[in-house]
Scaffold this active site. Structure first.
Site, PDB file in Angstrom:
ATOM      1  N   SER A 287       0.794  -1.231   0.000  1.00 41.43           N
ATOM      2  CA  SER A 287       0.000   0.000   0.000  1.00 41.43           C
ATOM      3  C   SER A 287       0.822   1.275   0.000  1.00 41.43           C
ATOM      4  O   SER A 287       0.381   2.285  -0.544  1.00 41.43           O
ATOM      5  CB  SER A 287      -0.944   0.001   1.202  1.00 41.43           C
TER       6      SER A 287
ATOM      7  N   HIS B   9      -4.840  -3.451  -2.913  1.00 42.02           N
ATOM      8  CA  HIS B   9      -4.440  -2.507  -3.965  1.00 42.02           C
ATOM      9  C   HIS B   9      -4.295  -3.176  -5.330  1.00 42.02           C
ATOM     10  O   HIS B   9      -3.661  -2.622  -6.225  1.00 42.02           O
ATOM     11  CB  HIS B   9      -3.150  -1.796  -3.567  1.00 42.02           C
TER      12      HIS B   9
ATOM     13  N   LYS C 186     -11.473   0.424  -2.516  1.00 47.23           N
ATOM     14  CA  LYS C 186     -10.411   1.051  -3.304  1.00 47.23           C
ATOM     15  C   LYS C 186     -10.795   1.041  -4.787  1.00 47.23           C
ATOM     16  O   LYS C 186     -11.643   1.827  -5.182  1.00 47.23           O
ATOM     17  CB  LYS C 186      -9.088   0.405  -2.955  1.00 47.23           C
TER      18      LYS C 186
HETATM   19  C1  LIG Z   1      -6.959  -0.150   2.927  1.00 46.18           C
HETATM   20  C2  LIG Z   1      -6.331  -1.433   3.274  1.00 46.18           C
HETATM   21  C3  LIG Z   1      -6.969  -2.351   4.107  1.00 46.18           C
HETATM   22  C4  LIG Z   1      -8.233  -2.029   4.837  1.00 46.18           C
HETATM   23  O1  LIG Z   1      -9.324  -2.004   4.001  1.00 46.18           O
HETATM   24  P1  LIG Z   1     -10.557  -1.062   4.406  1.00 46.18           P
HETATM   25  O2  LIG Z   1     -11.671  -1.575   3.596  1.00 46.18           O
HETATM   26  O3  LIG Z   1     -10.126   0.327   4.038  1.00 46.18           O
HETATM   27  O4  LIG Z   1     -10.759  -1.224   5.873  1.00 46.18           O
HETATM   28  C5  LIG Z   1      -6.389  -3.574   4.286  1.00 46.18           C
HETATM   29  N1  LIG Z   1      -5.209  -3.883   3.723  1.00 46.18           N
HETATM   30  C6  LIG Z   1      -4.556  -3.007   2.944  1.00 46.18           C
HETATM   31  C7  LIG Z   1      -3.258  -3.405   2.340  1.00 46.18           C
HETATM   32  C8  LIG Z   1      -5.079  -1.758   2.701  1.00 46.18           C
HETATM   33  O5  LIG Z   1      -4.418  -0.894   1.956  1.00 46.18           O
END
Ligand SMILES: *Cc1c(COP(=O)(O)O)cnc(C)c1O
Length: 409
Positions: free
Chosen positions: A201, A229, A260
Site C-alpha cells: 500500500s 491494492h 479502493k
Molecule cells: C486499505 C487497506 C486495508 C483495509 O481495508 P478497508 O476496507 O479500508 O478497511 C487492508 N489492507 C490493505 C493493504 C489496505 O491498503
C-alpha cells in the site's frame, strides 16, 4: 490549513480547571506535534474525484485509492440509490440475526464468481475482514509469519490472535524461508499462517507471489494474500495479482477491500466454502457487528460488474497509461509489475510535509505519509494515479514536482 494546536484554557469552553484526563491528553498531543507527526482531518466538500474541494479551494488530487474513478460513478450511485429505496438505509441487525439482506448475498455471489472462488464473505471493512479472519483461524499455539510492510490491520489481527508472530524482511525470500524453517521446528507442530500483501500500500511494489507459494507449500503453511491494492486491476479477469501470476488456486485465504478500485465500501474474504462457513461461525468482527448498509453492497456489486465490462477495460487502460506517463514525466524507473501507487521517498518527516505544502500552494493535493504509517525517516509523498486523471493532470503534477522535490529514490 492551520496545523497549530493551542492548548489554552480558552479551548476549554469555560471550564475553570483542566481535568487530569484533558491535561494528560494535551501533553501527549504536544509530544506528537513536536515530533512533526500531528495529523488532523481535512474536510472535503465534494465527492471523491480528481478535483476535490478543501477549505473553499478546488485541488487536483493524487491521493485517493479510487483507482478506477468509480467512487462517484453514475452506475454505482444508481445501484446504491435503488438498494436504499428497496431495502432501506440500514440493515437493522447483524448478518446472523436478521440483517442478512438480499444485497449482501447478491454481492457475495457476484464476488465469488468474479474471483473464481468457491465462496465469498463480506465484512463492513477490509480492516474488519482481516481482524475477524485471522483471529478466527489462529490461536496461541499457532505461528503467523508476515512481511515487514503488511498493513496495520494484519499486524493488529495477528497480535490479537495470540499466535506467535514473526516478521520477515520485506519481499525477502531467504528471510522468509528462515522463519518458515524455524516455525517447522517448533514443538507440537503448530499451524503456520503466512500473510503478505500482493501490491504494497505505501510502496506500490509487488510481492513475489509465485516464490512465496512455492515456499508455503514446501513448509506446509497456509497462505493469506491481501489484494487491497490489486483487486480490480490485475489479471485477465482483473481478479488481482494472484490471477496475473497464476497462483490463485494455491492461496487458502484471499482478502481484499471493496473501498479502493471498487469505489464502494466493505472488505471481503474469498476461498473455499468451508472457509466461509467457518468464518460465519467464528469471525467475531462479522458476527458481533451490524450488517453494512445495503447501499454499500449494491454499489460494490455494480463496481465488480463494471470492472468486468468493456467500459471497465477502458478504465483499466486509462489507469496504466497515466502511470506510464507520470513515471516518464519524473524519470522514475519502470517496474516489472507497475502499480497505481508511486512513492517519492524524501526521508525526513518535515521535508515530506514541506513538499506537500508547496504542492498545496499550487492547488495540487498529494499526501505526505509519515510514521507510524511508514518507518521513521522514510517519509514520502505518496502519489496515486487513477483512470479519471487526464494526461494533462499528470503533466501538471510532473511539472510541479520537478521544481519541488529532491528525491532520495
Ligand atoms: C486499505 C487497506 C486495508 C483495509 O481495508 P478497508 O476496507 O479500508 O478497511 C487492508 N489492507 C490493505 C493493504 C489496505 O491498503
Amino acid at each position: 490549513m492551520t496545523a497549530k494546536l493551542s492548548f489554552t484554557r480558552a479551548n476549554c469552553l469555560g471550564c475553570v480547571r483542566v481535568n487530569p484526563f484533558e491535561s494528560q491528553l494535551q501533553q501527549r498531543l504536544s509530544g506528537i506535534q513536536s515530533a512533526g507527526l500531528l495529523r488532523e482531518l481535512r474536510r472535503v466538500d465534494s465527492p471523491q474525484g480528481t478535483r476535490i474541494n478543501i477549505a473553499g479551494k478546488s485541488l487536483l488530487s493524487f491521493s485517493s485509492n479510487d483507482y478506477l474513478g468509480l467512487a462517484n460513478h453514475p452506475a454505482l450511485k444508481e445501484a446504491s440509490i435503488k438498494a436504499t429505496e428497496k431495502f432501506g438505509a440500514g440493515a437493522g441487525a447483524s448478518r446472523l440475526i436478521c440483517g442478512s439482506l438480499a444485497p449482501f448475498h447478491e454481492l457475495e455471489e457476484t464476488l465469488a464468481a468474479f474471483k473464481g472462488a468457491q465462496a465469498a464473505l463480506t465484512f463492513s471493512t477490509g480492516y474488519a475482514a482481516a481482524v475477524g479472519t485471522i483471529t478466527a483461524l489462529m490461536g496461541k499455539d499457532d505461528i503467523i509469519i508476515v512481511d515487514k510492510l503488511v498493513h496495520a490491520c494484519i499486524v493488529d489481527a495477528a497480535k490479537l490472535s495470540g499466535a506467535k508472530l514473526r516478521v520477515f524482511a520485506h519481499n525477502n525470500l531467504e528471510d522468509l524461508e528462515e522463519k518458515l524453517r524455524w516455525a517447522k521446528e517448533v514443538q507440537g507442530q503448530p499451524q503456520i499462517l503466512l500473510i503478505t500483501e500482493s501490491i504494497f500500500s505505501m510502496d506500490g511494489d509487488a510481492a513475489p507471489l509465485r516464490e512465496i507459494v512455492a515456499l508455503k507449500e514446501k513448509y506446509g503453511a497456509w497462505l493469506m494474500v491481501d489484494e487491497a491494492h490489486a483487486t480490480g486491476l490485475y489479471g485477465a479477469n482483473r481478479r488481482g495479482l494472484a490471477e496475473a501470476l497464476d497462483v490463485s488456486d494455491h492461496i487458502e485465504i484471499q482478502m481484499g477491500t471493496l473501498g479502493k478500485a471498487f469505489g464502494a465500501s466493505g472488505g471481503y474474504i474469498c476461498g473455499s466454502r468451508a472457509l466461509v462457513d467457518f468464518l460465519v461461525n467464528r469471525a467475531r468482527s462479522f458476527i458481533f457487528s451490524t450488517a453494512p448498509v445495503p447501499a454499500a453492497a449494491a454499489a460494490a456489486r455494480a463496481a465488480i460488474q463494471l470492472v468486468q465490462s468493456a467500459a471497465g477495460q477502458k478504465l483499466n487502460e486509462q489507469l496504466w497509461a497515466r502511470v506510464a506517463e507520470f513515471k516518464s514525466a519524473i524519470s522514475h524507473p519502470q517496474s516489472a509489475i507497475e502499480s497505481a501507487i508511486v512513492p517519492l521517498i524524501l526521508g525526513d518527516e518535515s521535508v515530506a510535509v514541506a513538499a506537500a505544502t508547496k504542492l498545496r500552494e499550487q492547488n495540487i493535493f498529494v499526501p505526505a505519509i509519515r510514521y507510524p504509517t511508514v518507518a521513521r525517516g522514510a517519509a514520502r509523498l505518496r502519489v496515486t494515479l487513477t483512470a479519471a486523471h487526464t494526461a494533462n493532470d499528470v503533466q501538471t503534477l510532473g511539472g510541479a514536482l520537478s521544481q519541488i522535490v529532491n528525491r532520495k529514490s
